[in-house]
Design an enzyme around this catalytic site. Structure first.
Site, PDB file in Angstrom:
ATOM      1  N   THR A  33      -8.436  26.347  15.353  1.00  0.00           N
ATOM      2  CA  THR A  33      -7.107  25.901  15.764  1.00  0.00           C
ATOM      3  C   THR A  33      -6.038  26.878  15.314  1.00  0.00           C
ATOM      4  OG1 THR A  33      -7.704  23.548  15.849  1.00  0.00           O
ATOM      5  CG2 THR A  33      -5.379  24.075  15.495  1.00  0.00           C
TER       6      THR A  33
ATOM      7  N   GLN B  49     -17.347  27.415  20.859  1.00  0.00           N
ATOM      8  CA  GLN B  49     -18.464  26.598  21.327  1.00  0.00           C
ATOM      9  C   GLN B  49     -19.604  27.442  21.871  1.00  0.00           C
ATOM     10  OE1 GLN B  49     -19.115  23.548  20.933  1.00  0.00           O
ATOM     11  NE2 GLN B  49     -17.201  22.452  20.567  1.00  0.00           N
TER      12      GLN B  49
ATOM     13  N   SER C  68     -15.256  30.088  15.378  1.00  0.00           N
ATOM     14  CA  SER C  68     -15.200  29.097  14.290  1.00  0.00           C
ATOM     15  C   SER C  68     -16.524  29.028  13.563  1.00  0.00           C
ATOM     16  CB  SER C  68     -14.860  27.719  14.855  1.00  0.00           C
ATOM     17  OG  SER C  68     -15.027  26.713  13.880  1.00  0.00           O
ATOM     18  N   ALA C  69     -16.461  29.008  12.228  1.00  0.00           N
ATOM     19  CA  ALA C  69     -17.683  28.869  11.434  1.00  0.00           C
ATOM     20  C   ALA C  69     -18.324  27.498  11.616  1.00  0.00           C
ATOM     21  CB  ALA C  69     -17.371  29.106   9.959  1.00  0.00           C
TER      22      ALA C  69
ATOM     23  N   THR D 210      -3.975  32.665  -0.436  1.00  0.00           N
ATOM     24  CA  THR D 210      -5.183  33.174  -1.085  1.00  0.00           C
ATOM     25  C   THR D 210      -6.397  32.962  -0.192  1.00  0.00           C
ATOM     26  OG1 THR D 210      -4.274  32.685  -3.261  1.00  0.00           O
ATOM     27  CG2 THR D 210      -6.663  33.000  -3.115  1.00  0.00           C
TER      28      THR D 210
ATOM     29  N   CYS E 273     -11.906  15.189  19.125  1.00  0.00           N
ATOM     30  CA  CYS E 273     -10.467  14.953  18.954  1.00  0.00           C
ATOM     31  C   CYS E 273     -10.003  13.833  19.867  1.00  0.00           C
ATOM     32  CB  CYS E 273      -9.684  16.226  19.260  1.00  0.00           C
ATOM     33  SG  CYS E 273     -10.222  17.661  18.302  1.00  0.00           S
TER      34      CYS E 273
END
Length: 398
Positions: free
Chosen positions: A78, A184, A204-205, A242, A332
């Site tokens: 996102t 995806q 995305s991991a 960080t 979602c």
């Protein structure tokens, strides 16, 4: 009569979340304890952690054919998508079936929606007409996480190049970028940036058996990115804060492992998905399967199937009681209990949209799981059909 269900739970919602690979967990563990140091600190042990972080960045870059300094580490897809879409002052073009992290950002910025065909594939004729001189960015996900449609991103890139050439010849100065969210698709398709011909890419991991809230944005050299938040200037000033060292280490390990068995695993999941589809459509010929018909045009481990007239939410509840976990679409959208915008965009009637299940397979899915799940889904549909006075053979009222 209630059938005997498998004694162990069957998880079939991998598009919503994947369990972490043991290798990724093991790689992360030292960075929660003895290697906890802030990578921006000046002393030697912190510099060692910085070196580990940069090593992980280099691994992520190598896996997509990029240079390490073109990778921006983010807190998931996102954030990466938002950073990408904020790279332009021009109008944004997005398909109607994009993920909400793309659509919401595009709407706030100013966008036009590209229509799609009934199988979710981009309407290329409409896209070409929408690609006008005021457009600054096009964002097309490589694969849709709800109905499994794989988009022709290379064809999109060719039209983008054509528009760039027209602008150059006309003396128009507005830059035009192409972004793809490949999150995806990452566990099923190769993500080589040269082959895809995109300018920015999100991964995305959490979709490839890595940790949640970790992702990356690759950006072609020369594209100026704008920070969403100000701070200490980490990630070349684009993403202050960080660094999540443990998360990035886990991401790199998960992506590397997934890339090694991607081709073989995709073939295995395609066979299991097709078997599940066969079992369900054979029992319920009136069921509706959404997405492309050809295997090469949809994600191998995804089956989107609807039972018109039966509420998917009730099926999900019944299946959960029997230890089978499936989704009803994007997690979602499902959490807010609303009809998916994806199904609206492909023209699915309301009774089809409300009766749809998104079944996604993954690394732990076995042939035994598929047959047990098919049995459980069959019973759930039959039970609901009987309650509603529907004929299970036809889906029509008796």
């Amino acid at each position: 009569m209630r059938v005997e269900h498998t004694p162990h739970t069957i998880y079939l919602d991998y598009a919503a979340a994947t369990p972490m690979l043991p290798e990724a967990v093991q790689a992360m563990e030292p960075y929660f304890t003895e290697r906890f140091y802030n990578p921006s600190a000046p002393y030697s042990v912190a510099r060692e952690v910085r070196a580990d972080l940069e090593g992980a960045r280099a691994t992520l870059a190598r896996l997509i054919g990029a240079k390490p300094d073109t990778i921006t580490l983010c807190a998931g897809a996102t954030e990466a998508n938002n950073i990408a879409l904020h790279a332009t002052e021009g109008k944004i073009l997005v398909p109607a079936i994009e993920h909400e992290s793309i659509l919401a950002c595009a709407r706030a910025h100013g966008c036009s929606i590209i229509p799609v065909h009934a199988d979710g594939r981009l309407d290329m004729t409409a896209f070409e007409k929408l690609l006008t001189s005021d457009v600054g960015l096009v964002s097309v996900s490589l694969a849709n996480g709800e109905i499994g449609t794989i988009q022709p991103v290379r064809e999109v890139a060719e039209l983008v190049d054509k528009e760039r050439e027209r602008r150059l010849a006309a003396g128009e100065t507005r830059p035009l970028y192409l972004h793809t969210d490949a999150s995806q698709a990452a566990s099923a398709l190769a993500l080589n940036i040269s082959s895809l011909k995109v300018d920015m890419m999100t991964v995305s991991a959490a979709k490839i058996y890595g940790p949640k809230q970790v992702g990356m944005l690759w950006t072609r050299e020369g594209i100026p990115l704008k920070p969403l938040i100000e701070g200490g200037g980490q990630e070349s000033g684009v993403r202050s804060g960080t660094e999540n060292v443990a998360g990035v280490i886990g991401f790199a390990k998960a992506f590397e492992t997934a890339s090694e068995w991607r081709s073989k695993e995709a073939k295995r999941l395609r066979g299991l998905r097709n078997e599940l589809q066969r079992l369900l459509t054979q029992r319920f010929p009136w069921a509706v399967v959404s997405g492309p018909k050809k295997d090469k045009m949809r994600l191998p481990g995804l089956l989107h199937i609807s039972f018109p007239g039966i509420e998917a939410r009730r099926l999900v509840i019944l299946l959960e009681e029997w230890g089978v976990f499936v989704g009803t679409g994007s997690a979602c959208a499902a959490s807010r209990m609303r009809v998916s915008h994806v199904l609206k965009a492909i023209g699915a009637p309301e009774e089809v949209a409300t009766g749809s299940l998104r079944i996604t397979l993954g690394a732990s899915t076995t042939e035994e799981d598929i047959h047990a799940a098919a049995q459980a889904i069959t019973e759930a549909v039959e039970q609901e059909a009987q309650r509603l006075g529907l004929d299970p053979a036809t889906g029509e009222h008796k």
